[in-house]
Each structure stands twice: as structure tokens, then as C-alpha cells.
Design an enzyme around this catalytic site. Structure first.
Site, PDB file in Angstrom:
ATOM      1  N   LYS B  53       0.837  -1.207   0.000  1.00 26.48           N
ATOM      2  CA  LYS B  53       0.000   0.000   0.000  1.00 26.48           C
ATOM      3  C   LYS B  53       0.872   1.257   0.000  1.00 26.48           C
ATOM      4  O   LYS B  53       0.621   2.209  -0.749  1.00 26.48           O
ATOM      5  CB  LYS B  53      -0.962  -0.021   1.193  1.00 26.48           C
ATOM      6  N   GLN B  97      -4.590  -2.041   9.665  1.00 29.29           N
ATOM      7  CA  GLN B  97      -4.439  -3.340   9.011  1.00 29.29           C
ATOM      8  C   GLN B  97      -5.100  -4.437   9.844  1.00 29.29           C
ATOM      9  O   GLN B  97      -4.852  -4.564  11.036  1.00 29.29           O
ATOM     10  CB  GLN B  97      -2.946  -3.651   8.784  1.00 29.29           C
ATOM     11  N   ASP B 120     -10.889   3.081   4.227  1.00 30.20           N
ATOM     12  CA  ASP B 120     -10.941   1.632   4.041  1.00 30.20           C
ATOM     13  C   ASP B 120     -12.354   1.085   4.313  1.00 30.20           C
ATOM     14  O   ASP B 120     -12.592  -0.110   4.172  1.00 30.20           O
ATOM     15  CB  ASP B 120      -9.918   0.979   4.982  1.00 30.20           C
TER      16      ASP B 120
END
Lengths: 281, 281
Positions: B53, B97, B120
Site C-alpha cells: 500500500k 491493518q 478503508d
């Protein structure tokens, strides 16, 4: 064989009987669960709904505060009222009566309600938290549908539920709640092709479309369960009762099905909100 | 006839090419879109994802901040880090994450991310706001699925989409997004009875179940579209590619299907967040 008639009045009475004990216990600690209702404008049907909610509060010895705002109220003014109610420690639950006049940003107003006071389950955050099973209060009609299912011990896990309708306060949340009960869920709406064929797959049909007598008996699989959340003018449901009756194994009548349970869910959520906000359970 | 192979690398490249222009424009105004990634613990796969990323950010001349926290980080400590990133005006998007170590309350950590930085799409509020089409950033894999659909002009309205899987970051949001595109949507999962029969109804199958080669070609209706969001060890999808290839009219390969589009969605959301937070568009 005749289907089981799912009697919402009996379900609602059972919920209210349970609530009485919880309300008594709160009152013994000096707490009276309080629901604030906000009505903007002069819609007669909305006035009746708000009055019914306040009456039911009083019958159960709960408190209610009714806020009436004029038709010309702005979004900003409505947000100020909601903010005051959010900050009022005496108010445990807030209900903004739908619909508000069209010049108001209804979504912004709904989403201004604190998650912990959103006993009517109208906030987008509440919808997400209900879907993720984080303890938010779901919308009251979907909650009523689940309450009827539980009262009668209807089997949901692994069953195919077809929900007709996708509104933010009914079709979408009831779909997520049935999914969380391990049903396979199909969501249908005005753009669905071959709706009768899709409904034919259903073990459980939830009619949440807002069109009188829309769901026909010959769409149903033999022995399907019909849960009718419709309330159209003249007290007519979304399912064509007589033809659905003949095919189903269980059915909610209209009136007397999901409707009466809905208000009792609002009060149940308000009592739970009072318990949580006052750290009593 | 052979199916159309839905080439995610091509879709991702097109998205990135569009982003470059938007990033140039932001930079001409002194703004560099910045994604903060937070990784807790030493999971090697997670490290690789976070690295990928960051690399993609740098290729596009975006900024990234990588926060590495030790395995023994507490929920409170993680919440403090997220709060600092929420308040940092240089950070436009935050990615925590997944998975975090099991002693951390992951849901609380996700939900601590500001809605406007939740690029996200992991917050429960963001899920609700996506479902109600209020402009929140959806989860990146569901967004990638929709991006592939749009790139190839696949027809969704009125079609029957069957989603296999109901996770908060994939099955549930992609179902709501397809519903908002006027598909009839069925959500299946481990408790679904007769899954092959249900899949047989589908015009569009979304495989989001996390089991390698789970969806078989003989479950499919002739000409179904297969969108495979699976990425199992060894780069194997959730669909049994060879048998599904033979029955479908369009199919995403694994690797090279939905996967490559996912990171580009994260960057797209981050650029949009920078535009909104800096009031540039």
C-alpha cells in the site's frame, strides 16, 4: 390445514407485561424512562401516531415529552431541538416522527440523534451497528417482526427469507437482522424481475413494500410464513390476506399483526436506554 | 463461446491514471494526499500488505505514514494512536491493518476512525452511510467489485446477484452496494441450505467466502457473471476457475481480477478524502 395466525396483540401484551417489572425496578431507584417525541408540522396521521406513543408511555408509567414544531421549522432549528434532547439527562430516547416537511434535511436530522438515544433505530450509524450486532436499537418495525418470530418460535436458521422492500427503516434492517439469525436472505424491490418466481423460493416472506394486497397467494410456496409489515390506508396489509392465508403455514393479520408490536418495541428500547444510561440492569 | 475475462490489472491502471491528474492538481495547491497505515504486531502477510500500500502511494506521488506498534499494544494505546491520526490535518485517510492481535477490541479500534478519514470503509457508521448512499467511503474490496462492473459496463439493474459470504468488510457491504444499483440480492453463508440451487438462480455470483475453489461450474446458470473476491493461500480464488470459466459469460481471474483493483480503491478514497478535507474538487 389452516395456518397459524400470528397474533401481534398477544405478543405486544407479553412485551408490555415484561416491561412493567423493569419500569417498576427503575422507578424504585428514582428513574422514570422518558421518551421524547418530535413532530414537525400539522400532518394529522403523524399527530395520531405521536399521541398513541405518548398514551402507551403513560399507560406503562413511563414519561414522555412531546415537542411540536411548526411547519416552517428549518433544518437548523430542528437540529437545535435534537441537540437539546441529546443533552437532556432526563430524556432516554428520542423519536423524530417521519415524515418531516420536505424543506427539512430529514437524513441530517435523523443522524443528529445520539446513538444511545436512537430508540427508533433511524440513524445510519444505528443501522450499521445493528447489522454488525453491536447492541444498537434496531428500527421498531423490523424489531417487531423478529419479536413475533421469537414469540412463536418460528424457525429462521438456514431458511430462505425473501424481503420485498428496501427502505432504510424496514426492508434493509429486517434483511440484516434475518441474516444475523442465519437466514438466507433475498431482498426484492420495484426493479426485481420475475418477483413471483423469487417469492416462490421463500420459506419466509416479509412484505414491506407499501402497496395494498400486493403479495398474492399464488406467489407463495405451500406452507410459507407470511410476515406483513404493510399498513396501507383502510388498515390493509401488503399481502392479499385471503389468498395468502390459503397457502401459508403462519401469517400475520392486518390489523393485529406486526403493527401493535411496533410501539411496544419503541418502549422496550426506551426502557433499555434508561437502564444503560443510568447503568442499571 | 469463451467468457469475457475481467482484467483487474487494466481496471486498476485506468483508475490510477485518473488519480494522477487529481493528485497533480492537489499538489499544485500545496496538498499531498496522505494515507496513514497502522500495523499492530509482526504478522508477515500483514507487513507485506502494508508495504504494498505504501509503495503504491509513493508511485503515485502520494504521501504515506506507517505506524508500527508492538504485538503487546493495548486497545487504549491503539485508540490513542488513531485519535492522534484523526486530529492530524496532514493525514487524509487512515487504514488499520486487519487482523489486530486477539487481545485488542478490533471493532472498537475500527469504529474510532473518523468517518471522514475511514478510506478503508471499516467503521459501522461508514457501513450504514454507504448503505444509505450518504457519500461515505465503502470497503475497498466491494468498491473494487463495483469498479470492475462499471469498467466493463456489466448490467446490474434488475439482475439477480447472489453473494456468498456475509462479512462486515465484504459480503454485507457488496450486497448493499449491489442493492443500491437495483440488483435483486441474495446473501448466502455457511448456514444456507441447498447453496448450489440458490447459486443457480444468479445472473451475477459474488464469491466472498474465503474457501479455495468453493464455487463449482455446475452450480452456475449458463452465462452467469462470476466475480471472485477470494484470495486464498497460493493465490487461489473462491471460484473453481476452470469449471466456472466453461459456464460463465464473464469471469474475474485470481490473481489479476478483483485483487489489483482493491488497492487502487484505497488510494482513490484517500484522494477524495484529501479533496473533501481541503475543500478542493
Amino acid at each position: 390445514m389452516n395456518p397459524l395466525i400470528l397474533d401481534g396483540r398477544k405478543v405486544a401484551q407479553t412485551v408490555k407485561d415484561e416491561l412493567k417489572g423493569q419500569i417498576d425496578e427503575l422507578q424504585s431507584k428514582g428513574i422514570t424512562p422518558k421518551l421524547a417525541t418530535v413532530l414537525v408540522g400539522d400532518d394529522e396521521a403523524s399527530k395520531t401516531y405521536v399521541q398513541m406513543k405518548a398514551n402507551t408511555c403513560h399507560k406503562l408509567c413511563m414519561a414522555s415529552e412531546r415537542v411540536f414544531l411548526p411547519e416552517e421549522t428549518t433544518t437548523e432549528e430542528l437540529l437545535d431541538v435534537i441537540q437539546r434532547l441529546n443533552e437532556d439527562p432526563e430524556v432516554h430516547g428520542i423519536l423524530l416522527q417521519h415524515p418531516v416537511p420536505s424543506h427539512i434535511d430529514e437524513r441530517q436530522a435523523f443522524d443528529a440523534i445520539s446513538l444511545d438515544k436512537d430508540v427508533d433505530g433511524v440513524t445510519s450509524h444505528g443501522f450499521g451497528a445493528t447489522t454488525f450486532q453491536l447492541g444498537a436499537y434496531p428500527c421498531c418495525t423490523p424489531a417487531a417482526i423478529l419479536q413475533v418470530i421469537d414469540y412463536y418460535g418460528l424457525d429462521v436458521e438456514g431458511k430462505h427469507a425473501v424481503v420485498i422492500g428496501r427502505s432504510p427503516i424496514l426492508g434493509k434492517p429486517v434483511s440484516m437482522m434475518l441474516l444475523n439469525r442465519n437466514a438466507t436472505v433475498t431482498i426484492c424491490h420495484s426493479k426485481t424481475e420475475n418477483l413471483p418466481e423469487v417469492v416462490k423460493q421463500a420459506d419466509i416472506v416479509v412484505a414491506a413494500v407499501g402497496r395494498p394486497k400486493f403479495v398474492k397467494g399464488d406467489w407463495l410456496k405451500e406452507g410459507a410464513i407470511v410476515l406483513d409489515a404493510g399498513y396501507n390506508p383502510g388498515n390493509i396489509g401488503d399481502a392479499d390476506y385471503d389468498t395468502c392465508y390459503a397457502k401459508s403455514s403462519a401469517i400475520t393479520p392486518v390489523p393485529g399483526g406486526i403493527g401493535p408490536v411496533t410501539i411496544s418495541m419503541l418502549l422496550k428500547h426506551t426502557v433499555e436506554a434508561a437502564q444503560k444510561q443510568c447503568k442499571v440492569s
